[in-house]
Design a protein around this motif. Structure first.
Motif, mmCIF file in Angstrom:
data_model
loop_
_atom_site.group_PDB
_atom_site.id
_atom_site.type_symbol
_atom_site.label_atom_id
_atom_site.label_comp_id
_atom_site.label_asym_id
_atom_site.label_seq_id
_atom_site.Cartn_x
_atom_site.Cartn_y
_atom_site.Cartn_z
ATOM 1 N N VAL A 41 2.673 -4.662 -0.390
ATOM 2 C CA VAL A 41 4.085 -5.030 -0.220
ATOM 3 C C VAL A 41 4.700 -5.382 -1.576
ATOM 4 N N GLU A 44 4.433 -1.727 -3.915
ATOM 5 C CA GLU A 44 5.115 -0.537 -3.418
ATOM 6 C C GLU A 44 6.513 -0.840 -2.881
ATOM 7 N N GLN A 45 6.660 -1.933 -2.159
ATOM 8 C CA GLN A 45 7.943 -2.244 -1.530
ATOM 9 C C GLN A 45 8.810 -3.161 -2.383
ATOM 10 N N LYS A 46 8.220 -3.734 -3.464
ATOM 11 C CA LYS A 46 8.935 -4.637 -4.374
ATOM 12 C C LYS A 46 9.531 -5.831 -3.613
ATOM 13 N N MET A 47 8.730 -6.370 -2.706
ATOM 14 C CA MET A 47 9.155 -7.530 -1.916
ATOM 15 C C MET A 47 8.130 -8.639 -2.081
#
Length: 69
Positions: A41, A44-47
């Motif tokens: 997360v 890859e998702q930059k969260m």
């Protein structure tokens, strides 16, 4: 008998004993547990990851979570 070999032997014993005591008393390194889902997360998702202590029935997909860093 010369004092120099005795002094060298005493210094060597003190150094070896000191090193042994240092390694014997040093704490164990901490155990690092990697959360692979959280790493995915973040990368890859930059969260940010949110750790929630709740039962599986409490958190549903699409739930709104209040995150405060």
């Amino acid at each position: 008998m010369s004092r120099q070999p005795v002094a060298v032997a005493v210094v060597m014993v003190v150094l070896v004993a000191g090193a042994g005591l240092f390694y014997w008393r040093s704490p164990n390194p901490p155990v690092v547990v990697v959360d692979h889902l959280c790493e995915f997360v973040r990368k890859e998702q930059k969260m940010d990851c949110v750790a929630v202590l709740a039962s599986d029935s409490f958190m549903k997909p699409g739930a709104i979570v209040d995150y405060s860093p």
